[in-house]
Design a protein around this motif. Structure first.
Motif, PDB file in Angstrom:
ATOM      1  N   ALA A 129       0.832  -1.210   0.000  1.00  0.00           N
ATOM      2  CA  ALA A 129       0.000   0.000   0.000  1.00  0.00           C
ATOM      3  C   ALA A 129       0.866   1.259   0.000  1.00  0.00           C
ATOM      4  CB  ALA A 129      -0.923  -0.011   1.211  1.00  0.00           C
ATOM      5  N   ILE A 130       1.934   1.244   0.790  1.00  0.00           N
ATOM      6  CA  ILE A 130       2.847   2.392   0.810  1.00  0.00           C
ATOM      7  C   ILE A 130       3.538   2.535  -0.542  1.00  0.00           C
ATOM      8  CG2 ILE A 130       4.960   3.303   1.865  1.00  0.00           C
ATOM      9  CD1 ILE A 130       4.096   1.922   4.463  1.00  0.00           C
ATOM     10  N   GLY A 131       3.926   1.411  -1.128  1.00  0.00           N
ATOM     11  CA  GLY A 131       4.566   1.445  -2.436  1.00  0.00           C
ATOM     12  C   GLY A 131       3.664   2.009  -3.513  1.00  0.00           C
ATOM     13  N   GLU A 132       2.368   1.693  -3.429  1.00  0.00           N
ATOM     14  CA  GLU A 132       1.419   2.259  -4.398  1.00  0.00           C
ATOM     15  C   GLU A 132       1.361   3.777  -4.279  1.00  0.00           C
ATOM     16  OE1 GLU A 132      -2.293  -0.362  -5.581  1.00  0.00           O
ATOM     17  OE2 GLU A 132      -2.037  -0.375  -3.416  1.00  0.00           O
ATOM     18  N   GLU A 133       1.332   4.277  -3.041  1.00  0.00           N
ATOM     19  CA  GLU A 133       1.240   5.706  -2.827  1.00  0.00           C
ATOM     20  C   GLU A 133       2.483   6.441  -3.307  1.00  0.00           C
ATOM     21  OE1 GLU A 133       0.492   6.189   1.295  1.00  0.00           O
ATOM     22  OE2 GLU A 133      -1.477   5.204   1.256  1.00  0.00           O
ATOM     23  N   SER A 134       3.647   5.804  -3.151  1.00  0.00           N
ATOM     24  CA  SER A 134       4.904   6.454  -3.512  1.00  0.00           C
ATOM     25  C   SER A 134       5.393   6.094  -4.908  1.00  0.00           C
ATOM     26  CB  SER A 134       5.989   6.088  -2.481  1.00  0.00           C
ATOM     27  OG  SER A 134       6.188   4.677  -2.456  1.00  0.00           O
ATOM     28  N   GLY A 135       4.665   5.183  -5.603  1.00  0.00           N
ATOM     29  CA  GLY A 135       5.074   4.778  -6.935  1.00  0.00           C
ATOM     30  C   GLY A 135       6.240   3.826  -6.962  1.00  0.00           C
ATOM     31  N   SER A 136       6.444   3.080  -5.878  1.00  0.00           N
ATOM     32  CA  SER A 136       7.574   2.154  -5.796  1.00  0.00           C
ATOM     33  C   SER A 136       7.108   0.787  -5.310  1.00  0.00           C
ATOM     34  CB  SER A 136       8.648   2.711  -4.861  1.00  0.00           C
ATOM     35  OG  SER A 136       8.105   2.953  -3.562  1.00  0.00           O
ATOM     36  N   ALA A 137       6.014   0.309  -5.866  1.00  0.00           N
ATOM     37  CA  ALA A 137       5.466  -0.976  -5.436  1.00  0.00           C
ATOM     38  C   ALA A 137       6.447  -2.117  -5.709  1.00  0.00           C
ATOM     39  CB  ALA A 137       4.134  -1.246  -6.136  1.00  0.00           C
ATOM     40  N   ASP A 138       7.170  -2.048  -6.852  1.00  0.00           N
ATOM     41  CA  ASP A 138       8.101  -3.121  -7.160  1.00  0.00           C
ATOM     42  C   ASP A 138       9.249  -3.190  -6.160  1.00  0.00           C
ATOM     43  OD1 ASP A 138       8.954  -0.653  -8.077  1.00  0.00           O
ATOM     44  OD2 ASP A 138      10.101  -1.480  -9.742  1.00  0.00           O
ATOM     45  N   ALA A 139       9.726  -2.017  -5.715  1.00  0.00           N
ATOM     46  CA  ALA A 139      10.804  -1.991  -4.722  1.00  0.00           C
ATOM     47  C   ALA A 139      10.323  -2.533  -3.379  1.00  0.00           C
ATOM     48  CB  ALA A 139      11.332  -0.567  -4.561  1.00  0.00           C
ATOM     49  N   MET A 140       9.119  -2.181  -2.997  1.00  0.00           N
ATOM     50  CA  MET A 140       8.566  -2.662  -1.727  1.00  0.00           C
ATOM     51  C   MET A 140       8.375  -4.174  -1.780  1.00  0.00           C
ATOM     52  SD  MET A 140       8.197  -0.362   0.558  1.00  0.00           S
ATOM     53  CE  MET A 140       7.990   1.388   0.873  1.00  0.00           C
TER      54      MET A 140
END
Length: 357
Positions: free
Chosen positions: A344-355
């Motif tokens: 969810a945090i990755g979606e907000e920051s645009g870094s879902a793959d890194a998360m």
């Protein structure tokens, strides 16, 4: 003049239908070229008469060479390195195929190279061998072809296979000791019942009197053990054959996979393995530019557990309707809370793959 050699082939035609037959050609390369001109892409090509008498190659179904994760990791890494160095795809496939240690891998890469030479895309050529190249790899290759970063897509594929292989080795190392102990214990108990208990039975008979219930049970079990072992061995072999035939069917997986997750000790291990595989594969696909909906479908198919696959199908439907990925994952208890929050945090920051990684 010596007769022109004949080659027996198996492969697929332009409509992807299986075909087999015999073609005459002066060499294997000429035979492949002749078949390709007829729209036939061979998966195996064997010269007739090359193996006769004691030289005949014996093939047992299910026991021949197969492509393993290690072979895919090595081939992906070599292809990525050669493409990054400016070597053409066709030349790279030819070189890697010739250098492959696994005979099955050599045959498959030779067929892929022949198809690419005839104008087929690399990803389409790989998809003609679904039992060798998993959907994860073909999806990344397809995205790399469309985006012009095929070398990076193959590098990501190689890294994914290498991590998978490392995880498999760690699990095997962790399970080897308890499995060996279990096998030795079973063999020791069987030997005790067959050879040791009868000796003590004769000694107890000389003493007279009745035996305690547990001892009498062991004595009775030793009497029937010679009659139990043969049919038990047959049943075990039959179960293994049945399991190999049914283990990948939906009916078997839908019944067994939920039970595996509820097992004491091992249930948590199976769950974490499936979730780790999902997160790693999903991160790799998103990082190489594969669309999220397509990525969800691919990681569901490669999760290795029916419960995870079913949950991801529902998450995919939620995302298709405009829902958030993290919220969709949170609805299914099989995914740990830490994972869903980080996604969810990755979606907000645009870094879902890194998360996910």
């Amino acid at each position: 003049l010596s007769p022109t050699p004949s080659f027996a082939y198996r492969g697929r035609d332009a409509q992807n239908k299986p075909v087999k037959g015999v073609v005459e050609a002066p060499s294997e390369r000429s035979a492949r070229t002749k078949l390709a001109s007829d729209g036939i892409y061979p998966t195996s090509l064997t010269q007739k008469g090359a193996g006769t008498g004691l030289n005949t190659e014996i093939k047992i179904p299910g026991m021949g060479p197969r492509v393993k994760t290690k072979d895919l990791a090595v081939a992906s890494r070599q292809l990525a390195t050669m493409l990054d160095s400016g070597v053409s795809l066709l030349r790279a496939l030819s070189v890697v195929g010739q250098q492959a240690e696994n005979r099955a891998m050599r045959e498959v890469l030779s067929d892929v190279a022949a198809q690419v030479e005839q104008g087929a895309s690399f990803s389409a050529s790989l998809k003609r061998h679904p039992k060798v190249f998993p959907p994860l790899m073909t999806s990344m290759v397809e995205a790399g072809e469309l985006g012009g970063f095929l070398d990076r897509a193959l590098t990501a594929s190689a890294e994914n296979f290498e991590k998978t292989l490392k995880l498999q080795n760690e699990v095997k190392a962790a399970l080897t000791y308890p499995i060996v102990v279990l096998i030795i214990a079973v063999l020791a108990v069987t030997a005790m019942l067959l050879f040791i208990v009868p000796v003590f039975e004769n000694m107890f008979a000389d003493f007279g009197g009745s035996l305690p219930a547990p001892t009498q049970f062991l004595v009775d079990l030793s009497h029937v053990m010679p009659f139990i072992l043969p049919p038990l061995a047959v049943v075990i072999v039959a179960l293994v054959v049945w399991w190999r035939a049914k283990r990948n069917t939906v009916g078997y997986r839908s019944a067994v996979d939920p039970i595996k997750l509820k097992l004491p000790v091992f249930g948590k291990l199976f769950r974490l393995l499936a979730v780790a595989r999902f997160a790693r594969n999903f991160a790799t696909l998103l990082g190489t530019g594969v669309p999220m909906l397509q990525s969800l479908q691919v990681v569901g198919e490669t999760a290795g557990n029916y419960e995870v696959e079913r949950a991801l199908q529902e998450v995919q439907e939620d995302v298709r309707k405009g829902g958030q990925l993290g919220a969709g994952l949170a609805r299914h208890p099989i995914f740990p809370e830490m994972l869903t929050q980080m996604v969810a945090i990755g979606e907000e920051s645009g870094s879902a793959d890194a998360m996910l990684a």
